[in-house]
Enzyme design. Sequence first.
Site, mmCIF file in Angstrom:
data_model
loop_
_atom_site.group_PDB
_atom_site.id
_atom_site.type_symbol
_atom_site.label_atom_id
_atom_site.label_comp_id
_atom_site.label_asym_id
_atom_site.label_seq_id
_atom_site.Cartn_x
_atom_site.Cartn_y
_atom_site.Cartn_z
ATOM 1 N N GLN A 154 0.729 -0.869 0.386
ATOM 2 C CA GLN A 154 0.204 0.434 0.110
ATOM 3 C C GLN A 154 0.749 1.335 -0.222
ATOM 4 O OE1 GLN A 154 -2.768 -0.416 3.517
ATOM 5 N NE2 GLN A 154 -3.051 -2.316 2.747
ATOM 6 N N HIS A 200 -0.942 0.038 5.502
ATOM 7 C CA HIS A 200 -1.284 0.919 6.626
ATOM 8 C C HIS A 200 -0.222 1.812 6.862
ATOM 9 C CE1 HIS A 200 -4.279 -2.257 8.958
ATOM 10 N NE2 HIS A 200 -4.387 -1.986 7.811
ATOM 11 N N TYR A 213 -10.186 -10.504 9.724
ATOM 12 C CA TYR A 213 -9.866 -11.392 8.376
ATOM 13 C C TYR A 213 -10.545 -12.648 8.163
ATOM 14 C CZ TYR A 213 -9.036 -6.112 6.304
ATOM 15 O OH TYR A 213 -9.136 -4.598 6.733
#
Length: 382
Positions: A92, A157, A271
């Site tokens: 990310q 993150h 998750y």
Amino acid sequence: MTPRTWLTTLAAASLFPLLAQAAAEQQYPSEEGQLTVSTVADGLRNPWALAFLPGGKDMLVTERPGNLRIINAQGKVGPPLAGVPKVWAEGQGGLLDVVLSPEFSKDRTVYLSYAEEGSDGKAGTAVGRGQLSQDQARLENFTVIFRQQPKLSVGNHFGSRLVFDRNGYLFIALGENNQRPTAQDLDKLQGKIVRILPDGEVPKDNPFVGRDNVRPEIWSFGHRNQQGAALNPWTGKLWTHEHGPRGGDEINIPEPGKNYGWPIATHGINYSLLPIPEAKGKHVDGMVDPHHVWEKSPGISGMAFYDNPTFKAWDHNLFIGALATQELIRLQLDGDKVVHEERLLGELKARIRDVRVGPDGYLYVLTDAKDGALLKVGLQEG
């Protein structure tokens, strides 16, 4: 060619740009009328954020792999600007947010947030600034003013959104690098909102200044992965939002020194469908409950308050992009209270990374894809 044929051909040619524009504009239903959507530019590589340059004709757009480009009102995408820092474009990570200095007309300063690699191969969020050259071809004298410490991310993150308040303080909304407990550790900058001066110095009135073993930059803590932040134009307060895990995306109005719960207080689960190990419930004494929460995560990113006379039906609305559900979320506000929600643009099946209100009152939306686009969204009010 007869005069009549020549005139017909000339008329058709003069109308062609308008016909092409009409053909390019799509319409989609909404509660307040028909949405109009046109593509300003495409072929962007995972665009992450945009900022309007003075005059409203040119936009700075970041691409996560590391490019900062200028797109003009006609949709021409310029080459990558020189002088942009090297970014850690893994997972990310990459080049993230972009904002202009409140004094841009005088200092031409542009602020960038990005993932920066450390000495051990892990990364963290950094923020720097440089001056946009007069020919708009480069950032000059780029200097790092903030580094998230320690560097703990292996690709997850980073946050991160940048917002200047009315007094010129810079807020940086940070992720916890997918290291849950660090959001509660006040000697670390993971899962925090920090507040600094434009040159990176720490304001003397920050809530934790002078505390032993506490980072003085911290404004609030207990956050997960903050990918939206904006200044409420009617109150002047900072609003942020963050991803929950599986469920529990939330909006907060962060106050100095307050704890917003993660990972001890959360509406989400792992998750894997198992509980968050540190979690003690949705509400925990001493921690601030979310201002607004989604039990099922839209995967929110980007945030823009609508404060423009162009489309009256959107007055006092808040727009938020959604990555997971591939929508634009419209929240109707009564003061600070969210009183109604509408999901828009699901027909596009596009991950919406950022949304901003342009000087013309239209919404400008970035779609997150290897072939991403900048969209212009308006409203034909019914």
